[in-house]
Design an enzyme around this catalytic site. Structure first.
Site: not given
Ligand code: DGL
Length: 257
Positions: A191, A193, A160, A80, A17-18
């Site tokens: 997403c 989150h 976050e 992600c 993940d990012s």
């Molecule tokens: N993990 C990213 C997603 O699911 C969200 C956070 C980001 O912008 O890196 O798109």
């Protein structure tokens, strides 16, 4: 249609993940008891990806593969959505193991639950994910044309910050959702989150829509495409991050209870 399962039995898998958000997907993978070991890597030094260009997202995604090189993975899950939209193809072309993103499984999960092709589907995601239009393209291939993509980027820093309910979140939801006032039949939480604020999201509408959660969708997809072992216990997880791994572990403790 009978799906031919692949011969690989994934036991040691990676999750990329990012940043920390992918822990929402990791949770479903751990609780499945279908994996022995999970290596989680978050690019916390460069999060968020969702505001970056397609080229940068693809480049960062390829760099993540370098990280996983020494782990001898059976399979890699891209938690992600943003990477699934812009980095997945480039990664699949060079990796020696299968890589699965969350977008295709999300669309298949919706198809399995929502028979009416006229259903109103609201797709939530980062700017990049919504700009890619990948969800709506794949949904239209499946016959769903009543889709609406909404970039709700502010949800990411709010989550976050550990805010999962309350006035700040509710007014942010109202700010975005005024663009889509009718009650959708389904919402794609596109997403990492967004599952954490699913209750507040659905509370905005008078009727609870069907929710598509990436973690559940990916498990459904893995069950349909792979032979999975049952280990009868949660996977052992190792956390890695490109910056401040202790923060990632803190969030993991909170989100995974
Ligand atoms: N993990 C990213 C997603 O699911 C969200 C956070 C980001 O912008 O890196 O798109």
């Amino acid at each position: 249609m009978i799906v031919q399962k692949t011969k690989i039995i994934p036991q040691k898998i990676g999750v990329f993940d990012s940043g920390a958000g992918g822990i929402s997907v990791l949770k479903s993978l751990i609780h499945s008891h279908n994996f022995e070991e999970i290596i989680y890597y978050g690019d916390t030094a460069r999060v968020p990806y969702g505001v970056r260009s397609p080229e940068t997202i693809a480049q960062y995604s390829l760099e993540a593969l370098e990280f996983f090189k020494s782990f001898n993975l059976d399979l890699l899950v891209i938690a992600c959505n943003t990477v699934s939209a812009y980095g997945l193809k480039a990664m699949q072309e060079v990796a020696p193991y299968p890589i699965i993103g969350v977008i295709e499984p999300g669309v298949l999960a919706l198809k399995n639950k929502l028979a009416n092709k006229d259903s109103k589907i609201l797709i939530l995601g980062t700017k990049a994910t919504i700009q890619s239009k990948l969800y709506s393209k794949l949904l239209s291939v499946e016959g769903y044309h009543n889709t609406f993509g909404l970039a709700t980027s502010l949800f990411v820093p709010i989550v976050e910050e550990g805010i999962f309910e309350g006035a700040i979140l509710d007014s942010t939801i109202a700010h975005y959702f005024k663009q889509y006032p009718q009650t959708p039949d389904a919402i794609i939480l596109g997403c990492t989150h967004f599952p954490l604020i699913a209750n507040s999201i659905t509370n905005f509408y008078p009727k609870k829509p069907l929710l598509i959660h990436s973690g559940e969708a990916i498990m459904e997809y893995l069950h349909s495409s792979y032979i999975l072992k049952n280990f009868n216990k949660p996977a052992q997880v190792k956390f890695y991050a490109s910056d401040a791994v202790e923060n990632l572990e803190k969030i993991a403790n909170l989100w995974l209870n």
